[in-house]
Design a protein around this motif. Sequence first.
Motif, mmCIF file in Angstrom:
data_model
loop_
_atom_site.group_PDB
_atom_site.id
_atom_site.type_symbol
_atom_site.label_atom_id
_atom_site.label_comp_id
_atom_site.label_asym_id
_atom_site.label_seq_id
_atom_site.Cartn_x
_atom_site.Cartn_y
_atom_site.Cartn_z
ATOM 1 N N SER A 23 -16.502 -16.450 -15.516
ATOM 2 C CA SER A 23 -15.180 -16.181 -14.831
ATOM 3 C C SER A 23 -15.043 -14.656 -15.197
ATOM 4 C CB SER A 23 -14.101 -17.066 -15.226
ATOM 5 O OG SER A 23 -14.093 -18.250 -14.977
ATOM 6 N N LEU A 24 -15.321 -14.172 -16.488
ATOM 7 C CA LEU A 24 -15.279 -12.899 -16.774
ATOM 8 C C LEU A 24 -16.098 -12.056 -16.096
ATOM 9 C CD1 LEU A 24 -15.329 -12.548 -20.666
ATOM 10 C CD2 LEU A 24 -13.549 -11.917 -19.151
ATOM 11 N N PHE A 25 -17.531 -12.325 -16.004
ATOM 12 C CA PHE A 25 -18.532 -11.669 -15.577
ATOM 13 C C PHE A 25 -17.861 -11.275 -13.847
ATOM 14 C CE2 PHE A 25 -22.243 -11.281 -12.755
ATOM 15 C CZ PHE A 25 -22.916 -10.221 -12.999
ATOM 16 N N MET A 26 -17.739 -12.481 -13.333
ATOM 17 C CA MET A 26 -17.406 -12.306 -11.803
ATOM 18 C C MET A 26 -15.978 -11.454 -11.371
ATOM 19 S SD MET A 26 -19.911 -13.681 -10.201
ATOM 20 C CE MET A 26 -19.134 -13.988 -8.572
ATOM 21 N N PHE A 27 -15.094 -11.651 -12.310
ATOM 22 C CA PHE A 27 -13.742 -10.953 -12.066
ATOM 23 C C PHE A 27 -14.052 -9.406 -12.290
ATOM 24 C CE2 PHE A 27 -10.158 -8.810 -14.045
ATOM 25 C CZ PHE A 27 -9.296 -9.132 -13.058
ATOM 26 N N THR A 47 -8.502 -4.151 -19.300
ATOM 27 C CA THR A 47 -9.571 -4.280 -19.984
ATOM 28 C C THR A 47 -9.162 -4.723 -21.253
ATOM 29 O OG1 THR A 47 -9.544 -2.166 -20.609
ATOM 30 C CG2 THR A 47 -10.672 -2.676 -18.497
ATOM 31 N N ALA A 48 -7.992 -4.421 -21.921
ATOM 32 C CA ALA A 48 -7.710 -4.820 -23.199
ATOM 33 C C ALA A 48 -7.321 -6.149 -23.279
ATOM 34 C CB ALA A 48 -6.410 -3.946 -23.887
ATOM 35 N N VAL A 49 -6.834 -6.724 -22.389
ATOM 36 C CA VAL A 49 -6.316 -8.139 -22.329
ATOM 37 C C VAL A 49 -7.484 -9.116 -22.093
ATOM 38 C CG1 VAL A 49 -5.376 -9.873 -20.537
ATOM 39 C CG2 VAL A 49 -4.024 -7.801 -21.395
ATOM 40 N N LEU A 50 -8.375 -8.599 -21.323
ATOM 41 C CA LEU A 50 -9.687 -9.341 -21.238
ATOM 42 C C LEU A 50 -10.434 -9.322 -22.433
ATOM 43 C CD1 LEU A 50 -11.252 -8.031 -17.781
ATOM 44 C CD2 LEU A 50 -9.730 -10.091 -18.434
ATOM 45 N N ALA A 51 -10.429 -8.316 -23.369
ATOM 46 C CA ALA A 51 -11.166 -8.202 -24.599
ATOM 47 C C ALA A 51 -10.605 -8.993 -25.659
ATOM 48 C CB ALA A 51 -11.383 -6.489 -24.832
ATOM 49 N N SER A 59 -13.787 -1.539 -28.887
ATOM 50 C CA SER A 59 -14.957 -1.300 -28.224
ATOM 51 C C SER A 59 -15.170 -1.816 -26.906
ATOM 52 C CB SER A 59 -15.952 -1.140 -29.165
ATOM 53 O OG SER A 59 -16.273 -2.524 -29.566
ATOM 54 N N LEU A 60 -14.826 -3.140 -26.753
ATOM 55 C CA LEU A 60 -15.196 -4.254 -25.721
ATOM 56 C C LEU A 60 -14.147 -3.551 -24.439
ATOM 57 C CD1 LEU A 60 -17.078 -6.359 -24.762
ATOM 58 C CD2 LEU A 60 -15.154 -7.776 -25.312
ATOM 59 N N GLY A 61 -13.147 -3.441 -24.804
ATOM 60 C CA GLY A 61 -11.850 -2.882 -23.723
ATOM 61 C C GLY A 61 -12.374 -1.480 -23.495
ATOM 62 N N LEU A 62 -12.629 -0.641 -24.416
ATOM 63 C CA LEU A 62 -12.601 0.761 -23.958
ATOM 64 C C LEU A 62 -13.794 1.036 -23.282
ATOM 65 C CD1 LEU A 62 -11.374 2.471 -27.422
ATOM 66 C CD2 LEU A 62 -10.391 2.696 -25.133
ATOM 67 N N ARG A 63 -14.857 0.390 -23.475
ATOM 68 C CA ARG A 63 -15.855 0.644 -22.824
ATOM 69 C C ARG A 63 -16.126 0.535 -21.156
ATOM 70 N NH1 ARG A 63 -18.772 -2.599 -25.393
ATOM 71 N NH2 ARG A 63 -19.710 -1.403 -27.055
ATOM 72 N N LEU A 64 -15.251 -0.589 -21.001
ATOM 73 C CA LEU A 64 -15.246 -0.851 -19.486
ATOM 74 C C LEU A 64 -14.242 0.080 -18.659
ATOM 75 C CD1 LEU A 64 -15.592 -2.618 -16.915
ATOM 76 C CD2 LEU A 64 -13.807 -4.250 -17.800
#
Length: 262
Positions: free
Chosen positions: A96-100, A130-134, A184-189
Motif C-alpha cells: 500500500s505504501l509503495f503504490m500510494f 511524507t511525515a505521516v507516512l514515515a 530521514s524517511l519523510g524528508l528524503r521523499l
Amino acid sequence: MAADGPGIDPMHQFLVEPVMGHRLAFGGYDLSFTNSALFMVIVFAALWLFMLGGMKRALVPGRWQIAVEGVTNFVSSMVQANIGAEGRRFTPYVFSLFMFILFANLIGLIPLGVVPGWHPFTVTSHITVTAVLAFVSFAIVLIVGFARHGFHFFSLFVPLGTPKVMIPLIFVIELASFLVRPFSLGLRLFVAMTAGHILLDVFASFVVQGLNSGPGIGWLVSLLSFVMIVGVSALELLVSAIQAYVFALLTSLYLNDAVNLH
C-alpha cells in the motif's frame, strides 16, 4: 504554475488552496476541500481502478492483470527477502505504501499546467504527508518490536560483541540513529519531489521569458530550456519510481530489525 509577470512562480504549485476558491468554515475550523485533498482522492481512485482491473483472476491473464500481479509479486519478494517468511504479514502494508507513493508521484507529473487555471499538485511534495507516512511506519516498527520482544527490543541498540565499557556510549548512538529514521524517511521523499518540481518550473520560466524577449538568443534559450524540461521530466518519472521503492525498501528493513533484532 502561476504567471508572475513574464515568468512563472515555481512555489505556487505547492500552495494548498480551496477547490474553486470556496472556503468552508465550521466552529472556527477551516473544513475547505482543498487541492491537496482533491489529488489524494484522485490518487486513491486511480489505485482502485488499477487494482480492480487487475484482480479479475482470469484463467488467461490480460496485460492489466499481469501488471498488477507483477507489482504485487515484486513487493512481496522484496519484503520476504528482507524480513523472511514472517514478512508476509507486512506485505499488504508495504504494498500500500509503495503504490500510494508511486501513484501520487506520477499523478503530480501530469502536465495540467497547460490548462488555464489548473496546475498539478503532488501530495508527496508536502512534508506533512511524507511525515505521516514515515511516522506511521515507525509506529508499526515500535509496536511490532515491543509486542514480539518486550524490553529485549532495546538489545537492538547494543550490537553483539560490544565491550561492556562501551555499551552506554554505543547505546546512546544507536538509539539516536534509530530515532532519526522517521525524519530521514519523510524528508528524503519530500525533498526529492519538491526539488524536481521546482526545477521543472524554473525551466518553464526560462521558456516563457525567452519567448517574450523576441527572436534571436531569447528563442534559443527557450528551445534549450524546453529540451531540459523534457529531460528533467524523464528523470522525474524515474525518481518517482525510485523514491517509492526506497520508501518501501527502508520500511521493510526497519520491520526486519523489529522482527529479527538485527
